[in-house]
Write a protein that holds these residues in place. Sequence first.
Motif, mmCIF file in Angstrom:
data_model
loop_
_atom_site.group_PDB
_atom_site.id
_atom_site.type_symbol
_atom_site.label_atom_id
_atom_site.label_comp_id
_atom_site.label_asym_id
_atom_site.label_seq_id
_atom_site.Cartn_x
_atom_site.Cartn_y
_atom_site.Cartn_z
ATOM 1 N N TYR A 29 23.870 23.552 39.732
ATOM 2 C CA TYR A 29 22.965 22.983 38.740
ATOM 3 C C TYR A 29 21.787 22.363 39.472
ATOM 4 C CZ TYR A 29 21.028 19.924 35.182
ATOM 5 O OH TYR A 29 20.175 19.294 34.310
ATOM 6 N N ASP A 30 20.587 22.774 39.122
ATOM 7 C CA ASP A 30 19.347 22.258 39.701
ATOM 8 C C ASP A 30 18.849 21.133 38.792
ATOM 9 O OD1 ASP A 30 16.765 21.756 40.577
ATOM 10 O OD2 ASP A 30 16.094 23.831 40.430
ATOM 11 N N ARG A 31 19.165 19.889 39.156
ATOM 12 C CA ARG A 31 18.813 18.725 38.324
ATOM 13 C C ARG A 31 17.301 18.584 38.144
ATOM 14 N NH1 ARG A 31 22.900 14.531 37.850
ATOM 15 N NH2 ARG A 31 24.757 15.182 38.969
ATOM 16 N N LYS A 32 16.570 18.818 39.222
ATOM 17 C CA LYS A 32 15.117 18.623 39.186
ATOM 18 C C LYS A 32 14.464 19.490 38.114
ATOM 19 C CE LYS A 32 10.985 18.779 42.067
ATOM 20 N NZ LYS A 32 10.443 19.088 43.396
ATOM 21 N N GLY A 34 16.334 21.268 35.715
ATOM 22 C CA GLY A 34 17.189 21.400 34.542
ATOM 23 C C GLY A 34 17.653 22.825 34.285
ATOM 24 N N ARG A 35 18.140 23.467 35.331
ATOM 25 C CA ARG A 35 18.554 24.859 35.174
ATOM 26 C C ARG A 35 19.791 25.155 36.019
ATOM 27 N NH1 ARG A 35 13.560 27.499 38.621
ATOM 28 N NH2 ARG A 35 14.208 26.601 40.594
ATOM 29 N N VAL A 36 20.484 26.199 35.624
ATOM 30 C CA VAL A 36 21.613 26.700 36.388
ATOM 31 C C VAL A 36 21.104 27.843 37.253
ATOM 32 C CG1 VAL A 36 23.835 27.897 36.243
ATOM 33 C CG2 VAL A 36 23.293 26.081 34.624
ATOM 34 N N VAL A 37 21.423 27.789 38.523
ATOM 35 C CA VAL A 37 21.008 28.840 39.458
ATOM 36 C C VAL A 37 22.267 29.591 39.892
ATOM 37 C CG1 VAL A 37 19.864 29.354 41.645
ATOM 38 C CG2 VAL A 37 19.075 27.427 40.232
ATOM 39 N N VAL A 38 22.277 30.888 39.635
ATOM 40 C CA VAL A 38 23.419 31.737 39.957
ATOM 41 C C VAL A 38 22.999 32.712 41.054
ATOM 42 C CG1 VAL A 38 25.118 33.357 39.046
ATOM 43 C CG2 VAL A 38 24.153 31.599 37.541
ATOM 44 N N ARG A 39 23.753 32.705 42.159
ATOM 45 C CA ARG A 39 23.477 33.667 43.231
ATOM 46 C C ARG A 39 24.420 34.851 43.054
ATOM 47 N NH1 ARG A 39 24.317 30.940 47.806
ATOM 48 N NH2 ARG A 39 26.149 32.064 48.497
ATOM 49 N N LEU A 40 23.845 36.039 42.982
ATOM 50 C CA LEU A 40 24.618 37.261 42.809
ATOM 51 C C LEU A 40 25.004 37.855 44.157
ATOM 52 C CD1 LEU A 40 22.539 38.893 39.928
ATOM 53 C CD2 LEU A 40 24.526 37.382 39.754
ATOM 54 N N ALA A 59 23.963 18.865 27.360
ATOM 55 C CA ALA A 59 25.037 18.314 28.187
ATOM 56 C C ALA A 59 24.473 17.376 29.251
ATOM 57 C CB ALA A 59 25.826 19.441 28.853
ATOM 58 N N ALA A 60 25.287 16.440 29.680
ATOM 59 C CA ALA A 60 24.895 15.478 30.707
ATOM 60 C C ALA A 60 24.806 16.159 32.071
ATOM 61 C CB ALA A 60 25.908 14.342 30.770
ATOM 62 N N ASP A 66 29.262 20.283 37.754
ATOM 63 C CA ASP A 66 30.594 20.783 38.109
ATOM 64 C C ASP A 66 30.774 22.192 37.549
ATOM 65 O OD1 ASP A 66 33.205 20.965 38.939
ATOM 66 O OD2 ASP A 66 34.004 19.629 37.393
ATOM 67 N N ILE A 67 30.466 23.210 38.371
ATOM 68 C CA ILE A 67 30.513 24.615 37.946
ATOM 69 C C ILE A 67 31.524 25.367 38.806
ATOM 70 C CG2 ILE A 67 29.217 26.755 37.609
ATOM 71 C CD1 ILE A 67 26.651 25.096 37.716
#
Length: 137
Positions: A29-32, A34-40, A59-60, A66-67
Amino acid sequence: MEISEHEFEQAQTRTAEIRQAGHAVAARYDRKHGRVVVRLHNGVELAVPVGLVERLAGAAPDDLADIEVTPAGLGLHWPKLDADVYVPALMQGVFGSRRWMAAQLGASGGRATSKAKADAARANGRKGGRPSRSASA
């Protein structure tokens, strides 16, 4: 429910084909931003704003951080939210149910501005505006 050996083998084949198209090896999770970064598996990174994802919107940050990546790499799981996201769907731009996606599309269309939209609103105003709602019995 019992499945046959043949059905099991077919399911394994389908999973392998889906994994070839792309599967997650890591997620954060990239807080700065506000996105989820998924590495393939192929090195491509997919960044998705959490506000676009049905089960993650609102969501908080601590819960989003926690992913877990599923063993096959086809899913992401947020234990604190009891939320799951299918990675192939993210790659196709599907961020939730049809209802969720339609609501997001409608909301963005409603916020859109253009000269044509402004002209139509002005013309409607000259006609007396939007008709009032009548009470239904």
